[in-house]
Each structure stands twice: as C-alpha cells, then as structure tokens.
Design an enzyme around this catalytic site. Structure first.
Site, PDB file in Angstrom:
ATOM      1  N   CYS A 155       0.816  -1.219   0.000  1.00 23.77           N
ATOM      2  CA  CYS A 155       0.000   0.000   0.000  1.00 23.77           C
ATOM      3  C   CYS A 155       0.849   1.268   0.000  1.00 23.77           C
ATOM      4  O   CYS A 155       0.337   2.368  -0.180  1.00 23.77           O
ATOM      5  CB  CYS A 155      -0.938   0.001   1.201  1.00 23.77           C
ATOM      6  N   HIS A 176      -2.782   6.921   3.815  1.00 18.00           N
ATOM      7  CA  HIS A 176      -3.301   5.668   3.263  1.00 18.00           C
ATOM      8  C   HIS A 176      -4.620   5.342   3.960  1.00 18.00           C
ATOM      9  O   HIS A 176      -4.770   5.551   5.161  1.00 18.00           O
ATOM     10  CB  HIS A 176      -2.279   4.543   3.463  1.00 18.00           C
ATOM     11  N   ASN A 204     -10.081   0.120   1.477  1.00 15.22           N
ATOM     12  CA  ASN A 204      -8.629   0.164   1.285  1.00 15.22           C
ATOM     13  C   ASN A 204      -8.303  -0.346  -0.115  1.00 15.22           C
ATOM     14  O   ASN A 204      -8.472  -1.541  -0.395  1.00 15.22           O
ATOM     15  CB  ASN A 204      -7.959  -0.699   2.367  1.00 15.22           C
TER      16      ASN A 204
HETATM   17  C1  LIG Z   1      -8.480  -5.827  10.866  1.00 16.74           C
HETATM   18  C2  LIG Z   1      -8.941  -4.875  11.949  1.00 16.74           C
HETATM   19  C3  LIG Z   1     -10.040  -3.957  11.419  1.00 16.74           C
HETATM   20  C4  LIG Z   1      -9.510  -5.694  13.092  1.00 16.74           C
HETATM   21  O1  LIG Z   1      -9.932  -4.834  14.097  1.00 16.74           O
HETATM   22  P1  LIG Z   1      -9.551  -5.123  15.610  1.00 16.74           P
HETATM   23  O2  LIG Z   1     -10.237  -4.111  16.414  1.00 16.74           O
HETATM   24  O3  LIG Z   1      -8.065  -5.219  15.693  1.00 16.74           O
HETATM   25  O4  LIG Z   1     -10.241  -6.497  15.823  1.00 16.74           O
HETATM   26  P2  LIG Z   1      -9.565  -7.874  16.227  1.00 16.74           P
HETATM   27  O5  LIG Z   1      -8.752  -8.390  15.074  1.00 16.74           O
HETATM   28  O6  LIG Z   1      -8.901  -7.699  17.557  1.00 16.74           O
HETATM   29  O7  LIG Z   1     -10.828  -8.759  16.367  1.00 16.74           O
HETATM   30  C5  LIG Z   1     -11.784  -8.493  17.359  1.00 16.74           C
HETATM   31  C6  LIG Z   1     -12.899  -9.485  17.179  1.00 16.74           C
HETATM   32  O8  LIG Z   1     -13.680  -9.140  16.033  1.00 16.74           O
HETATM   33  C7  LIG Z   1     -13.798 -10.276  15.202  1.00 16.74           C
HETATM   34  N1  LIG Z   1     -13.896  -9.847  13.803  1.00 16.74           N
HETATM   35  C8  LIG Z   1     -12.897  -9.711  12.914  1.00 16.74           C
HETATM   36  N2  LIG Z   1     -13.407  -9.304  11.741  1.00 16.74           N
HETATM   37  C9  LIG Z   1     -14.722  -9.171  11.897  1.00 16.74           C
HETATM   38  C10 LIG Z   1     -15.781  -8.780  11.058  1.00 16.74           C
HETATM   39  N3  LIG Z   1     -15.565  -8.441   9.776  1.00 16.74           N
HETATM   40  N4  LIG Z   1     -17.024  -8.747  11.561  1.00 16.74           N
HETATM   41  C11 LIG Z   1     -17.258  -9.083  12.841  1.00 16.74           C
HETATM   42  N5  LIG Z   1     -16.299  -9.468  13.689  1.00 16.74           N
HETATM   43  C12 LIG Z   1     -15.049  -9.503  13.217  1.00 16.74           C
HETATM   44  C13 LIG Z   1     -12.568 -11.106  15.466  1.00 16.74           C
HETATM   45  O9  LIG Z   1     -12.794 -12.440  15.107  1.00 16.74           O
HETATM   46  C14 LIG Z   1     -12.412 -10.914  16.956  1.00 16.74           C
HETATM   47  O10 LIG Z   1     -13.300 -11.780  17.607  1.00 16.74           O
HETATM   48  P3  LIG Z   1     -12.836 -12.561  18.928  1.00 16.74           P
HETATM   49  O11 LIG Z   1     -12.515 -11.475  19.913  1.00 16.74           O
HETATM   50  O12 LIG Z   1     -14.042 -13.367  19.247  1.00 16.74           O
HETATM   51  O13 LIG Z   1     -11.641 -13.343  18.504  1.00 16.74           O
HETATM   52  C15 LIG Z   1      -7.740  -4.015  12.468  1.00 16.74           C
HETATM   53  O14 LIG Z   1      -6.855  -4.839  13.188  1.00 16.74           O
HETATM   54  C16 LIG Z   1      -6.993  -3.345  11.363  1.00 16.74           C
HETATM   55  O15 LIG Z   1      -7.496  -2.459  10.710  1.00 16.74           O
HETATM   56  N6  LIG Z   1      -5.711  -3.722  11.169  1.00 16.74           N
HETATM   57  C17 LIG Z   1      -4.884  -3.167  10.132  1.00 16.74           C
HETATM   58  C18 LIG Z   1      -5.193  -3.881   8.848  1.00 16.74           C
HETATM   59  C19 LIG Z   1      -4.669  -3.148   7.655  1.00 16.74           C
HETATM   60  O16 LIG Z   1      -4.554  -1.966   7.659  1.00 16.74           O
HETATM   61  N7  LIG Z   1      -4.369  -3.908   6.606  1.00 16.74           N
HETATM   62  C20 LIG Z   1      -3.933  -3.378   5.379  1.00 16.74           C
HETATM   63  C21 LIG Z   1      -2.578  -2.824   5.455  1.00 16.74           C
HETATM   64  S1  LIG Z   1      -2.182  -1.885   4.051  1.00 16.74           S
END
Ligand SMILES: CC(C)(COP(=O)(O)OP(=O)(O)OC[C@H]1O[C@@H](n2cnc3c(N)ncnc32)[C@H](O)[C@@H]1OP(=O)(O)O)[C@@H](O)C(=O)NCCC(=O)NCCS
Length: 328
Positions: A114, A253, A283
């Site tokens: 990205c 980004h 994204n």
């Molecule tokens: C992916 C992201 C949105 C997840 O958010 P988060 O607040 O960190 O959430 P977590 O990964 O801790 O997950 C929390 C819970 O939500 C759940 N969950 C994940 N995706 C979900 C969705 N789409 N819908 C509902 N629940 C979801 C998980 O399974 C987890 O459940 P659990 O606690 O029972 O295990 C966040 O980590 C993020 O944005 N990371 C950066 C990713 C990124 O930028 N990638 C591209 C880089 S260029």
C-alpha cells in the site's frame, strides 16, 4: 544542477460495482455496525471479472495526461505501483505503455504494498530532478478483490478496487518538496499473499488451502501502522528542516479510520484537514492515496500553493511519506 518536479495532471478510474457492508452481511458473519465502528468503511468498489489492473490504469493515465496537457508520446517513463498486476510478467506498466500509445516511454512496476504510490513518486522525483526525464506517469492501481478471500471476515470487509494516476513533470515551481521511504522486512509475514511466486508456486494444494488469497495479522499491522505513519512524516520533516506547521493538508493511506485518526492526532493535524475516502472506497492499496488526492482536489479541499503530506504503510512492511506543493 537540480530540476524541479511537480504533479501537473491527475486522473482516477473506479469500477462501477458497489459492494456495501449490508451485502457483506449476506456473505460472512459480520455486521454493518462492526465494520463501520472498527474500520470506518461503508462500501467499496469491485471490478467486474473482465477488468484487470492495466485497464483501469490506462484509463486513469489517459485522464492525467490530458490534464497535464501533454501528448502520450511525450511520456518518458511509466511506473505502476501495484500488488495485483495483470500477471507475473510482463509488467502492468508495459501493458499500459502499449494501451496509451506512450511509444517513447520506459515502463516498470513497483511492489511496495500500500506504500507503492509513495515509493513510485519518490522514484519519479529522482529521475526528474537529475534531468534524466521530463514527464513521468505514476500510477497506483490495485484490484484487491482478486486476491481477497470472501469467506474470511478478517480481511474481506477491508478491501476495494481502484486506480489513481498522476503526471510528474519538470516544472518551474518545486512541486515535490521532500520524501522519505523505509522498510521493515522483519514484519513481512504479517501481510502476505503466500502462493503464486517462486517460494510456493500455485498448485491444487495451494488453492485448496486458500493460499492464493491475502493473509493478514490485523492487530500486528495495526500496531505497525499507528507508529509508522507519524514516524515517516516526522523523518521527512526533519530531513528537510521543516515543521508540522508547514503541512496544510494530510492524505493518509486509507486502511482504517482509527489508524488515520491516531496518526493525525500524533501529528497535531485536525481531521477537517485530512482527506478521507475509505468510507466510500475501502482500502484500495496503492490506489488509495492518489484517489484520495484527486477526491480532495475536486472537492476543493486543497488549493494551489498548499503543502500536502502523502503518507502510507503497507506490505513489506513498508512505509513512507512525500510532501508535495499543489501547483495545479
Ligand atoms: C483488521 C482490523 C479492522 C480488526 O480490528 P480489531 O479491532 O483489531 O479487531 P480484532 O482483530 O482484535 O478482532 C476483534 C474481534 O472481532 C472479530 N472480527 C474480525 N473481523 C470481523 C468482522 N468483519 N465482523 C465481525 N467481527 C469480526 C474477530 O474475530 C475478533 O473476535 P474474537 O474477539 O471473538 O476473537 C484491524 O486490526 C486493522 O485495521 N488492522 C490493520 C489492517 C490493515 O490496515 N491492513 C492493510 C494494510 S495496508
């Protein structure tokens, strides 16, 4: 002697198909409420099955060239930042070169996740400043839906498809003030597309194990991102002896609104000075920054003379920033 470089044209291309959070509720166990509160994304665009990266790249490039008021034959180099090229080779840039009739241009792709657009602008800046080239088309393009597992709720709610292109030319005024790019390869495993390369060629087995799709450790990438974006900005400012007050507008980004708010807060930039498109487009990897720059331009949120900081992070892990002066 150092020549000045600046953005003289910009264009975008977005697929028409819209995939909403409601649509995703019917595909995986998720909710509009979860996606909006955890990411800020409401909908994203998805390319139809016949559209490849070079198609939307060519369209965006033609628009940017038209705005720059040059001929395709005047283009010296095409750089496409992408992690979803049409194929492993030839480069998508070479396909674009043929599509747009840029018969005098060299062409190559840049793979920096990205952060690809930031890397590509940085490369273009060097070529212009040395006097080696006069006109370079820099494209950020990704069709992430092709490498997204739509049964994996951890990733499929995040990504969308799109493309943004700019023309960077030798200009009178200095339109690209500074740049900083960096990598942290030790974190590379947090965001990968495991199969399809020389390490793990595609096979029935890789498809069965869904290894031809993006694999991500979301929380680790999140931790990296909230540190990397402010760091890139600060390192750039230090390198050029500038201050945070020299930034008029921020184009980060577009991965997650919480990451963006955290970066803006650390940089002391209020959210009304931050370009946001992730609510509408998700994204789009290397397309997010040029598409958001275009969006801020057509909404008149940026004006001539503004110093705009482009800042990003991505697979690699990579991160970086470019400070531009808007001269269009
Ligand atoms: C992916 C992201 C949105 C997840 O958010 P988060 O607040 O960190 O959430 P977590 O990964 O801790 O997950 C929390 C819970 O939500 C759940 N969950 C994940 N995706 C979900 C969705 N789409 N819908 C509902 N629940 C979801 C998980 O399974 C987890 O459940 P659990 O606690 O029972 O295990 C966040 O980590 C993020 O944005 N990371 C950066 C990713 C990124 O930028 N990638 C591209 C880089 S260029």
């Amino acid at each position: 002697m150092k020549y000045n470089a600046g953005i003289t044209g910009i264009g975008i291309s977005l697929p028409n198909n819209v995939l909403t959070n409601k649509d995703l509720e019917n595909m995986v166990e998720t909710s509009d409420e979860w996606i909006v509160t955890r990411t800020g994304i409401k909908e994203r665009r998805i390319a139809d099955k016949d559209t490849a990266a070079s198609d939307i790249s060519s369209e965006a490039a033609k628009k940017a060239i038209e705005m720059a008021n040059i001929d395709s034959k005047d283009v010296d180099l095409i750089i496409v930042a992408t992690v979803t090229p049409d194929m492993m080779y030839p480069s998508t840039a070479a396909i674009v070169q043929n599509n747009i009739g840029a018969i005098n241009a060299a062409a190559f792709d840049v793979s920096a996740g990205c952060t690809g657009f930031i890397y590509a602008v940085t490369i273009a800046k060097q070529f212009i400043e040395t006097g080696f080239y006069r006109n370079i088309v820099v494209i950020g393009c990704d069709i992430l839906s092709r490498v997204t597992d739509f049964t994996d709720r951890n990733t499929c709610v995040l990504f969308g498809d799109g493309c943004g292109a700019v023309v960077i030319s030798r200009t009178e005024e200095d339109g690209i003030i500074g740049e900083f790019i960096m990598a942290n390869g030790a974190g590379g495993n947090f965001l990968t597309l495991p199969a399809g390369g020389s390490r793990m060629p595609s096979s029935f087995e890789t498809v069965e194990k869904r290894l031809h799709y993006t694999s991500m450790n979301g929380p680790e990438v999140f931790k990296f991102a909230v540190k990397a974006m402010p760091e890139a900005a600060i390192k750039l400012l230090e390198k050029y002896n500038l201050n945070l007050s020299d930034i008029d507008y921020l184009i980060p980004h577009q991965a997650n609104i919480r990451i963006i708010e955290s970066a803006a807060k650390r940089l002391g930039i209020s959210m009304d000075k931050v370009g946001i498109t992730l609510d509408r487009y998700g994204n789009m990897s290397s397309a997010s920054i040029p598409v958001t720059l275009y969006d801020s331009f057509i909404r008149s949120e940026i004006k001539q003379g503004d110093n705009i900081l482009l800042v990003g992070f991505g697979a690699g892990l990579t991160y970086g920033a470019v400070l531009i002066k808007w001269i269009i």
